[in-house]
Design a protein around this motif. Structure first.
Motif, short mmCIF file in Angstrom:
data_model
loop_
_atom_site.label_atom_id
_atom_site.label_comp_id
_atom_site.label_asym_id
_atom_site.label_seq_id
_atom_site.Cartn_x
_atom_site.Cartn_y
_atom_site.Cartn_z
N UNK A 101 33.97 -27.37 -6.55
CA UNK A 101 33.23 -28.66 -6.51
C UNK A 101 34.08 -29.42 -6.48
N UNK A 102 33.87 -31.20 -5.89
CA UNK A 102 34.95 -32.03 -5.56
C UNK A 102 34.58 -32.53 -7.47
N UNK A 103 33.45 -33.04 -7.99
CA UNK A 103 33.36 -33.69 -8.89
C UNK A 103 33.25 -32.97 -10.19
N UNK A 104 33.01 -32.14 -10.15
CA UNK A 104 32.49 -30.91 -11.28
C UNK A 104 33.88 -30.63 -12.22
N UNK A 140 35.34 -21.12 -8.47
CA UNK A 140 34.63 -20.49 -7.71
C UNK A 140 33.17 -20.39 -7.91
N UNK A 141 31.83 -21.99 -7.69
CA UNK A 141 30.74 -21.43 -8.21
C UNK A 141 29.97 -20.78 -6.91
N UNK A 142 28.69 -19.32 -7.76
CA UNK A 142 28.03 -19.14 -6.92
C UNK A 142 27.51 -20.19 -6.33
N UNK A 143 26.78 -21.34 -6.21
CA UNK A 143 26.10 -22.12 -6.21
C UNK A 143 27.04 -23.04 -4.63
N UNK A 144 28.19 -22.48 -3.97
CA UNK A 144 29.30 -22.89 -3.51
C UNK A 144 28.59 -22.54 -1.61
N UNK A 192 24.98 -23.41 -1.16
CA UNK A 192 24.27 -24.47 -1.32
C UNK A 192 24.80 -25.98 -0.25
N UNK A 193 26.53 -25.55 -0.96
CA UNK A 193 27.12 -26.84 0.05
C UNK A 193 27.84 -26.41 1.38
N UNK A 194 27.99 -25.12 1.75
CA UNK A 194 28.24 -24.83 3.24
C UNK A 194 28.11 -23.12 3.63
N UNK A 195 28.17 -23.14 4.73
CA UNK A 195 27.72 -21.77 5.10
C UNK A 195 28.70 -21.15 5.18
#
Length: 300
Positions: A10-13, A52-56, A58-61
Motif C-alpha cells: 500500500x503506497x500511503x500506509x 503485505x496486507x490481506x486487503x490487497x 481489494x486493490x488489485x486482482x
C-alpha cells in the motif's frame, strides 16, 4: 547484504514508518511487492519486514499475497530473518486457521463451520443457527462478509450466487455475535508483547480497517485508545506467540448475550493509527523502529 528491507503493497500506509526510520538515521530499502524473483536468489538484507496486507485483494486482482509467501520462503531459506514471515503468513492467510489457533489456547471464538463448497453452506448454517455471517477465508478491511438473518435469505443468496467469495475457495459460516455496545477491541502487539489497544465503535465485525485514516467520512466508526483488562491483554499476547506474530493485531468483542470475550481475527498488518499523538498520545512507529534496530543487531 544490507541491514533492512521493507516489502510493502500500500503506497500511503507506510509513509509514517519510512519517516520514522529516516528521522532515526536507520538505513533501509523499500521494495514494493511485485515483479519477479529468482527462487535461488540471495536474501537482500539480514532483516526483512513483511508489510503485505490481506486487503490487497481489494486493490488489485493481481494481489501479491501468495507471490509474497513464496518470496519470503526463499529469503528465509537464504538466511534472512523475515519478520511476519512464512509461519505468520500461514495464519494470516486463513481465518479458519486463526480460529483453530485461538480455540487451541482455550479462548472463546464465534461458533463456526468451515466449508469449501457453496453446496455445503446451507447444511453448515443449520448447525450454526440464525442470524449468521458468511465470511471469506481470506479478506481484509471487512471484505467478503455478509449477514443473513433467516434461512430464506441465505437460500436466495445461494441460488443467486451472491454469497461472498474467497480467493482460496474457502468460506466460514459463523454465528453472528452481537458485540456489546456495538464495540470491538483491536489489541496491537510488538514482538509478541502488548503495545496498545483501540476501542472501535460503530463497526461490529464489518467494514473494519484498523487505522483511523480508514474511518468512514460520516464518522460512523470511532476509535479511541483503551487499556484492556489483564485477561484480554494476556490472551492477545498468547495468540501473538502462537501465531509467530512479530508485529500485528488481535481483535476481540464481548458477546452481549453472555459477556464472553470472543476472539475472531489475527491481523499481521499493523498500519497503526494515522494521528497517533491525537489518538494515543505517543507514536508507535518509534517503538517499532526501536525493535527493528534490536532485530538488526541480533542478526549480525
Amino acid at each position: 547484504m544490507t541491514d533492512l528491507t521493507i516489502v510493502y503493497e500500500h503506497d500511503q500506509w507506510f509513509e509514517p514508518l519510512f519517516a520514522a526510520l529516516q528521522r532515526r538515521g536507520l538505513p533501509y530499502s523499500a521494495m514494493r511487492a511485485g515483479g519477479s524473483f529468482d527462487p535461488n536468489c540471495p536474501a537482500p538484507s539480514r532483516v526483512v519486514l513483511n508489510r503485505i496486507a490481506m486487503s490487497a485483494i481489494l486493490r488489485s486482482a493481481e494481489q501479491p499475497i501468495f507471490w509474497g509467501l513464496a518470496l519470503f520462503d526463499a529469503w528465509e531459506r537464504a538466511g534472512a530473518h523475515v519478520l511476519n514471515g512464512t509461519a505468520t503468513l500461514a495464519v494470516d492467510t486463513s481465518k479458519a486457521r486463526q480460529l483453530s489457533l485461538i480455540a487451541s489456547l482455550g479462548l472463546a471464538i464465534p461458533r463456526t463451520r468451515t466449508v469449501h463448497r457453496v453446496a455445503d453452506v446451507a447444511q453448515a448454517a443449520e448447525a450454526i443457527g440464525f442470524p449468521l455471517v458468511v465470511k471469506a477465508n481470506i479478506g481484509g478491511a471487512g471484505a467478503g462478509i455478509a449477514r443473513f438473518d433467516d434461512r430464506d435469505a441465505l437460500r436466495a443468496a445461494i441460488a443467486d450466487r451472491t454469497l461472498p467469495g474467497s480467493i482460496d475457495g474457502t468460506l466460514l459460516v459463523q454465528d453472528y455475535v452481537p458485540a456489546r455496545d456495538g464495540r470491538i477491541m483491536r489489541i496491537e502487539t510488538l514482538d509478541r508483547s502488548y503495545l496498545y489497544a483501540l476501542d472501535i465503535a460503530g463497526a461490529g465485525a464489518f467494514d473494519l480497517c484498523p487505522a483511523d485514516a480508514c474511518q468512514r467520512p460520516d464518522g460512523a466508526i470511532r476509535m479511541n485508545a483503551v487499556e484492556p483488562v489483564e485477561p484480554l491483554r494476556t490472551a492477545a499476547e498468547a495468540i501473538a506467540r502462537a501465531a509467530h506474530l512479530d508485529v500485528g493485531g488481535v481483535e476481540v468483542m464481548i458477546d452481549d448475550r453472555d459477556g464472553t470475550p470472543r476472539f475472531y481475527d489475527i491481523n499481521a498488518l499493523s498500519n497503526f493509527v494515522a494521528k497517533p499523538l491525537d489518538v494515543l498520545g505517543w507514536d508507535p512507529h518509534e517503538k517499532l523502529v526501536d525493535r527493528l534496530e534490536a532485530w538488526i543487531a541480533e542478526s549480525r
